[in-house]
Design an enzyme around this catalytic site. Sequence first.
Site, PDB file in Angstrom:
ATOM      1  N   HIS A  97       0.829  -1.203   0.000  1.00 24.02           N
ATOM      2  CA  HIS A  97       0.000   0.000   0.000  1.00 24.02           C
ATOM      3  C   HIS A  97       0.863   1.252   0.000  1.00 24.02           C
ATOM      4  O   HIS A  97       1.951   1.257   0.579  1.00 24.02           O
ATOM      5  CB  HIS A  97      -0.891   0.040   1.239  1.00 24.02           C
ATOM      6  N   GLU A 115      -2.151  -0.671   8.014  1.00 24.46           N
ATOM      7  CA  GLU A 115      -3.097  -1.649   8.543  1.00 24.46           C
ATOM      8  C   GLU A 115      -2.409  -2.555   9.536  1.00 24.46           C
ATOM      9  O   GLU A 115      -1.167  -2.568   9.620  1.00 24.46           O
ATOM     10  CB  GLU A 115      -3.705  -2.468   7.402  1.00 24.46           C
ATOM     11  N   HIS A 172       3.065  -7.638   1.678  1.00 23.83           N
ATOM     12  CA  HIS A 172       2.355  -8.525   2.602  1.00 23.83           C
ATOM     13  C   HIS A 172       1.279  -9.338   1.894  1.00 23.83           C
ATOM     14  O   HIS A 172       0.775  -8.924   0.850  1.00 23.83           O
ATOM     15  CB  HIS A 172       1.718  -7.709   3.734  1.00 23.83           C
ATOM     16  N   ARG A 192      -1.141  -4.596  -6.376  1.00 26.86           N
ATOM     17  CA  ARG A 192      -0.877  -6.029  -6.453  1.00 26.86           C
ATOM     18  C   ARG A 192       0.484  -6.227  -7.098  1.00 26.86           C
ATOM     19  O   ARG A 192       0.701  -5.819  -8.242  1.00 26.86           O
ATOM     20  CB  ARG A 192      -1.991  -6.666  -7.283  1.00 26.86           C
TER      21      ARG A 192
HETATM   22 ZN    ZN Z   1      -3.072  -4.833   2.816  1.00 25.74          ZN
END
Ligand code: ZN
Length: 312
Positions: A97, A115, A172, A192
């Site tokens: 991200h 996150e 991740h 991605r």
């Molecule tokens: Zn994520």
Amino acid sequence: MKEILFLEPVFKEMIWGGDRMKAEYQYPIPSDHTGECWAISAHPNGDCKISNGTYKGQSLSQLWEEHKELFGGLSGDRFPLLIKIIDAKQDLSIQVHPNDIYAKEHENGSLGKTECWYILDCEEGTEIVIGHHAKDKEEVKDMIEQKRWKDFIRTVPLKKGDFFQINPGCVHAIKGGTLILETQQNSDITYRVYDYDRLSNGKPRELHVERSIAVIEAPFEEVRGDRAKKEYDGYTIEHLVSSPYYTVEKVDITKEATFSQTHSFQNISIIDGKGEINGNPIKKGDHFILPAEFGSYTIKGEISYITSYVEK
Ligand code: ZN
């Protein structure tokens, strides 16, 4: 007396999703490919409705717009957090991200995404992807462009109760057989990096190679959460993480506990057991918000929950 804001989850079908949330939480999931439950969310892609009381039927984003007092007059143009449960039956694609600055510039004013994951359950022998092995940015680029995935991707063993903080720029992915509770910034921007060369409807899913390379931090530095546990009479509080975006704690109550809600708001997700809060029944799978100035509350029962709030 302020009301507790109970929320109706929004479910997301995903190619990698499963049917576990039905048996685990009695959720009315739409199919056996249900990957995500957006449990506390005001995001336009899944805006939860209030299920009780004065605001019943209104969305969380609407309350944020029209009832700032419920959130202590917190600044910002959107509710800051998003809480999800994720059921991965298959491996998720490997992702990264952006941070707020990159997202603002390249993603139409969106927030970046920080996150964290609390592992609710996982199958024996499951691993998780956190970080990479490239020594610098140059090597990140080389390894990705040359598809040297085995060299690049860092995996670690996983067990129930583990916790990971994932900052922007951290590669991740969760693997099949993992059930997690995710606390994140209210953003849906994901790049991605690699999708295991899988096909979806006969085609590979879109990758975001250039943006991924631009935002991946190198070398990878592990963030170790401070898991200080404080034991009190009848309950324990475990600190999972404090970041500029959220503080997350796990609370286990064995019989009864009384607390005071002094934050601008406080999210609570029940992950085990059942009981009541100020006389309202609560059970595993319930998610609710205690609004600003809620004051004292008593939780009774044998119950575990994950709670999150933002520092003013
Ligand atoms: Zn994520």
